[in-house]
Design an enzyme around this catalytic site. Structure first.
Site, PDB file in Angstrom:
ATOM      1  N   HIS A 273     124.424  51.224   9.995  1.00 28.68           N
ATOM      2  CA  HIS A 273     124.298  50.856  11.404  1.00 28.68           C
ATOM      3  C   HIS A 273     125.454  49.983  11.898  1.00 28.68           C
ATOM      4  O   HIS A 273     125.623  49.792  13.097  1.00 28.68           O
ATOM      5  CB  HIS A 273     122.947  50.166  11.677  1.00 28.68           C
ATOM      6  CG  HIS A 273     122.798  48.782  11.127  1.00 28.68           C
ATOM      7  ND1 HIS A 273     122.040  48.504  10.014  1.00 28.68           N
ATOM      8  CD2 HIS A 273     123.282  47.599  11.551  1.00 28.68           C
ATOM      9  CE1 HIS A 273     122.045  47.206   9.790  1.00 28.68           C
ATOM     10  NE2 HIS A 273     122.805  46.635  10.711  1.00 28.68           N
TER      11      HIS A 273
ATOM     12  N   SER B 162     125.002  41.767   8.581  1.00 27.80           N
ATOM     13  CA  SER B 162     124.751  43.146   8.133  1.00 27.80           C
ATOM     14  C   SER B 162     125.907  43.667   7.301  1.00 27.80           C
ATOM     15  O   SER B 162     127.069  43.601   7.706  1.00 27.80           O
ATOM     16  CB  SER B 162     124.590  44.068   9.355  1.00 27.80           C
ATOM     17  OG  SER B 162     123.310  43.946   9.894  1.00 27.80           O
TER      18      SER B 162
ATOM     19  N   ASP C 256     120.602  53.489   5.001  1.00 29.71           N
ATOM     20  CA  ASP C 256     121.358  52.538   5.820  1.00 29.71           C
ATOM     21  C   ASP C 256     122.599  52.040   5.074  1.00 29.71           C
ATOM     22  O   ASP C 256     122.923  50.852   5.090  1.00 29.71           O
ATOM     23  CB  ASP C 256     120.495  51.359   6.259  1.00 29.71           C
ATOM     24  CG  ASP C 256     121.144  50.586   7.414  1.00 29.71           C
ATOM     25  OD1 ASP C 256     122.033  51.141   8.078  1.00 29.71           O
ATOM     26  OD2 ASP C 256     120.758  49.412   7.630  1.00 29.71           O
TER      27      ASP C 256
END
Length: 357
Positions: free
Chosen positions: A156, A301, A186
């Protein structure tokens, strides 16, 4: 008439008893000392001239003092060796032998095992990723896994990106291209262009991770490159659901276009059937995650979750932050999630081939 001047008399010392006392002398409660000496005094006779170097009384007193110190050392040895050694050193000209070396743990013997040591060792392998797309610009993190610039991050972070720039811990920047993505896990693999001699991180094993283990997280929350936080592993095998695309995740939407970024729309995920930090959308995936209370924020992230040996045990991917309809209080509350590194290692061949397993 001749004046006669009387010479001063030497002080008289009573002779020692010809035998040792039958009982020890108790000086203080709990402390018993056997007096030194105890030899039979020499027979009476004409006084012996004092040898050069000091009066006999002074030598006699010094000898008794040394004997008393040695006696105290012997008595103290029954209580503690350290005290006895100290007293023995005071009563002897011979230096005491050096004590044997004590083996230290990793924490005392070096930097390994400390947050500072882990940060120093691993920070050069953690990067900041800036990805531009039609939706705006997103900021995330990544982990260098090869010296020529292969970097693991979250899908993402780079999904839909038309341009990717990576900044190293030393401030150098490189353009990067997407090698492969696995939206179901992911995960994404990108490659720097023109890079070499980089410090690659060591990938550990997540199967050995236990609840309560100390961990360190390194990433670029809110663009603050190289931020280090620490905590513990709070839980294992958490089912976390995240969106497969990058729309609204870690996105600073419309940056430079006059639109305000809403942190509530950053880093959305689901847990226990509830949605957090925004809508995950219709395209989403679920994976087993490591839960940690190490502080994670938007921008972490793709960064690293690290054990105290400096090994990567997870890729940080989601966090919970409370928010309200009237405003945002987005920020770490000690509920962060990371993709286990064993999942990453099992997916690497597929990512290098352009996709996941």
């Amino acid at each position: 008439m001749t004046d006669f001047q009387q010479q001063p008399q030497q002080p008289h010392h009573p002779p020692r008893p010809p035998y040792d006392p039958a009982q020890p002398i108790t000086t203080e409660p709990g402390t018993t000392v056997w007096p030194s000496g105890g030899q039979v005094p020499p027979p009476a006779g004409p006084p012996v001239a004092a040898p050069a170097g000091g009066a006999p009384g002074a030598r006699h007193r010094a000898k008794r003092g040394v004997g008393l110190l040695v006696a105290v050392a012997i008595a103290a040895a029954a209580v503690g060796g350290g005290t006895a050694t100290l007293v023995q050193q005071l009563g002897s000209d011979t230096p005491a032998a050096a004590s044997s070396a004590v083996s230290g743990t990793n924490v005392s013997a070096g930097n390994t095992g400390t947050v500072a040591g882990v940060a120093q060792a691993v920070s050069p392998s953690i990067v900041e990723i800036s990805a531009s797309s039609n939706a705006g610009k997103s900021t995330g993190s990544g982990v260098i896994i090869t010296s020529d610039g292969e970097i693991v991050t979250n899908n993402h972070v780079v999904s839909g990106a038309s341009e990717i720039t990576v900044q190293l811990s030393d401030g150098k920047s490189y353009p990067a291209s997407v090698v492969g993505t696995d939206p179901d896990k992911d995960l994404a693999l990108i490659k720097l262009r023109g890079a070499s001699g980089l410090k690659a991180a060591t990938l550990g094993s997540s199967k050995d991770v236990r609840v309560g283990d100390q961990v360190v997280a390194i990433g670029s929350p809110e663009g603050l490159t190289g931020t280090v936080t620490s905590g513990i592993v709070s839980a294992l095998d958490r089912d976390v659901t995240v969106a497969k695309d990058g729309n609204g995740q870690d996105q600073q939407q419309g940056q430079g276009q006059g639109q305000q970024y809403d942190p509530r729309q950053g880093w959305p995920f689901e847990f226990g059937g509830q949605q957090f930090n925004g809508d995950t959308g219709s395209s989403k995936t679920t994976y087993k995650a490591i839960q940690t209370d190490a502080s994670l924020n938007p921008g972490n992230s793709g960064g690293a979750l690290i054990n105290m040996n400096g090994e990567i045990i997870g890729i940080n991917s989601a966090m919970y932050s409370p928010s309200s309809s009237s405003g945002s209080t987005a920020g770490s509350v000690g509920l962060g999630f990371a993709i286990p590194v064993d999942t990453v290692k099992a997916d690497l061949d597929g990512l290098r081939a352009g996709g996941g397993n």
